[in-house]
Motif scaffolding. Sequence first.
Motif: not given
Length: 160
Positions: A110-121
């Motif tokens: 998986l080539l990462v394009k975006e890091e989210l600042s919040s997530w379910p875990e």
Amino acid sequence: MSDLVARTGRLQQRCIPFRYRNSNEADDVKFGKVVEVLMITSTSGPGLLFPKGGWENDETVEEAAVREAIEEAAVRGDLLDFIGFYSFKSKTHQDEFSPEGLCKAAMFALLVKEELSSWPEQSTRMRNWLTIPKALQSCRHEWMKDALENGFCKWLAQNK
């Protein structure tokens, strides 16, 4: 009765999220880009893991890999390729049908394009971007190390 087939394990999906970063003087690479992989902390002990999970009836294994990357590691990107199947044993999947807890993981890049600042875990997992040598030292399980070294690294060399 002869139509019964024994279940021999569970199939999961995992992805190896990765990105390219410009090298700096601290890197072993003299110039160019450094590949980093994203690993997450385990909820059940030491060592690092790649995002994983099963999949729902209404999604493909590829869609599940993308979903798990968001849920467990808060990253979005392009699921590029299937890397291979890797077998392992899981204590949480031991039952009457598979006393050994045999499982098989379908691994994807998986080539990462975006890091989210919040997530379910996010309350139970931390993200760690590591160079491949550091990731190999940090893998919680030998089969994951094998998937990284003999699966992902070979795939990466062929697709640069």
